[in-house]
Design an enzyme around this catalytic site. Structure first.
Site, short mmCIF file in Angstrom:
data_model
loop_
_atom_site.label_atom_id
_atom_site.label_comp_id
_atom_site.label_asym_id
_atom_site.label_seq_id
_atom_site.Cartn_x
_atom_site.Cartn_y
_atom_site.Cartn_z
N ASP A 210 -7.47 5.11 4.24
CA ASP A 210 -7.82 6.02 5.35
C ASP A 210 -8.60 7.18 4.74
O ASP A 210 -8.09 8.30 4.64
CB ASP A 210 -6.54 6.49 6.04
CG ASP A 210 -5.79 5.33 6.67
OD1 ASP A 210 -6.34 4.67 7.55
OD2 ASP A 210 -4.66 5.06 6.23
N GLY B 203 0.83 -1.21 0.00
CA GLY B 203 0.00 0.00 0.00
C GLY B 203 0.87 1.25 0.00
O GLY B 203 0.66 2.17 -0.80
N HIS B 204 1.87 1.29 0.88
CA HIS B 204 2.78 2.45 0.92
C HIS B 204 3.59 2.55 -0.38
O HIS B 204 3.79 3.63 -0.92
CB HIS B 204 3.77 2.34 2.07
CG HIS B 204 3.14 2.29 3.43
ND1 HIS B 204 3.05 1.13 4.18
CD2 HIS B 204 2.55 3.26 4.17
CE1 HIS B 204 2.46 1.40 5.32
NE2 HIS B 204 2.14 2.67 5.35
N SER C 127 -0.70 -1.88 8.04
CA SER C 127 0.35 -2.30 8.97
C SER C 127 -0.25 -3.13 10.10
O SER C 127 0.39 -4.03 10.63
CB SER C 127 1.06 -1.08 9.54
OG SER C 127 1.66 -0.37 8.48
O1 PAF Z 1 -1.57 7.34 7.52
C1 PAF Z 1 -0.57 7.42 8.27
O2 PAF Z 1 0.32 6.57 8.25
C2 PAF Z 1 -0.46 8.57 9.26
O3 PAF Z 1 -1.71 8.91 9.78
C3 PAF Z 1 0.24 9.80 8.68
C4 PAF Z 1 -0.53 10.41 7.52
C5 PAF Z 1 1.64 9.43 8.23
C6 PAF Z 1 0.37 10.89 9.77
O4 PAF Z 1 1.08 10.44 10.86
#
Ligand code: PAF
Length: 282
Positions: free
Chosen positions: A152, A36-37, A188
C-alpha cells in the site's frame, strides 16, 4: 500474548513499559493476517523491545459501495498467528471504542498532496479514514516505530506525511511487499479469488514489472508505457482502475526530469479490486 480490547488497559500496559524504559514497535492491521502482515511483525520485533499489533476493520476508510460488511474477519486464526510470533499485545477494539460518536462525528486528519491521486482519486475519503484511525492508534499505542507494507505504497506515503506534518514522534518503517511464487502481491482481498483467478491476477505484477523494465531500458514515453499496460491487463481479463507512473516521493505524475519513480496500479478482477506497485530508479 495479552489480548486487549479496552483503551484503559492498553494505556496502563504501555505506561508500565515506558516506566521500565522499554521501546515499542506497532503494526496496525485490519486482520485476516497473512505472510505480508507477519513480515511486518517480524520487522517490528527487530526494532523494539515490545510489539503491539492492532486488528480493527476501520469503517471510516471504506466507501459506501465497498466491501466493509464482507471484509474477511478471522480473529481466532489471527491471534494464533500473532501468538506464534511472540507478539506482546494484540489490541482489538470495537467500532464503538474507536468511534464513540460514530465516525461521521469524528475529528479527522486529511493529508493533502500525496492523498490526492491514484487510490485517493478512485476512493474518495479513503485516506482520510486511514490517516484518522492511524493517528488515533498512534496516540493510544505511542510507539517508537510503526511498520507498514510497501504494497500500500500510497498509504505509506500518506502516513509518513502525516507524521511529519503533525510532528508525531514515531518512525514510520516501510516493509517490502510479500509475493506469491507467481508474483501476485499477498493481500487479504486475494481470499476473494478462486485458484484460477489468482493465476489470472498475477498479470498485474507482470505488467508493472514490464513497465519498470521499459523505463530501465530507456523508454520515457510514459503514455505509451501506460497504454500498453492497460491493453495487457484488459487482454488478461482485468479492468484497469488506474495505471500511473509517478514521482516516488510526491506521487505526482512523473516527468522527464525525475529519476526515482513508482508505478502504481489498481485493477478489478470481477468485483475484486487489486492494487500493487513497483519502484524504479534510473
Ligand atoms: O493497511 C491496512 O490494513 C489499514 O489501512 C490500516 C493501516 C490498518 C488502517 O486501518
Amino acid at each position: 500474548m495479552q489480548s486487549i480490547t479496552e483503551i484503559k488497559s492498553l494505556r496502563s500496559q504501555i505506561k508500565a513499559w515506558r516506566q521500565q524504559g522499554l521501546s515499542i514497535a506497532f503494526v496496525p492491521t485490519m486482520g485476516n493476517l497473512h505472510q505480508g502482515h507477519f513480515s511486518l511483525v517480524e520487522k517490528a520485533k527487530t526494532l523494539a523491545d515490545k510489539v503491539v499489533v492492532s486488528i480493527f476493520v476501520n469503517p471510516m476508510q471504506f466507501g459506501a459501495n465497498e466491501d466493509l460488511s464482507t471484509y474477511p474477519r478471522t480473529l481466532d486464526q489471527d491471534k494464533q498467528g500473532l501468538a506464534d510470533l511472540d507478539t506482546d499485545i494484540v489490541f482489538t477494539p470495537t467500532v464503538e471504542t474507536i468511534y464513540p460518536n460514530g465516525h461521521a462525528e469524528q475529528t479527522f486528519v486529511d493529508v493533502p498532496g500525496v492523498s490526492e491521486r491514484h487510490c485517493g482519486g478512485a476512493r474518495p475519503g479513503h485516506f482520510r479514514g486511514v490517516a484518522t484511525v492511524v493517528c488515533k492508534l498512534f496516540n493510544l499505542v505511542q510507539p517508537d516505530f510503526a511498520c507498514f507494507g510497501e504494497k500500500d505504497f500510497q498509504q505509506l506515503q500518506v502516513i509518513k506525511a502525516m507524521v511529519k506534518d503533525l510532528s508525531i514522534p514515531v518512525e514510520v518503517i516501510g516493509v517490502p511487499t510479500q509475493r506469491e511464487v507467481s508474483g501476485l502481491a499477498m493481500s487479504s482481498r486475494n481470499g476473494y479469488l478462486t485458484e484460477a483467478e489468482k493465476d489470472q491476477a498475477k498479470v498485474l505484477y507482470q505488467t508493472l514489472k514490464h513497465a519498470a523494465d521499459s523505463i530501465l531500458e530507456g523508454e520515457l514515453n510514459f503514455d505509451a508505457i501506460r497504454n500498453k499496460a492497460i491493453t495487457d491487463l484488459t487482454e488478461a481479463g482485468l479492468v484497469a482502475d488506474y495505471f500511473n507512473i509517478a514521482q516516488r516521493d510526491t506521487l505526482k505524475p512523473a516527468t522527464l526530469k525525475d529519476s526515482d519513480f513508482v508505478i502504481l496500479a489498481a485493477a478489478f478482477l470481477g468485483k475484486v479490486r487489486l492494487i500493487d506497485n513497483i519502484q524504479v530508479s534510473i
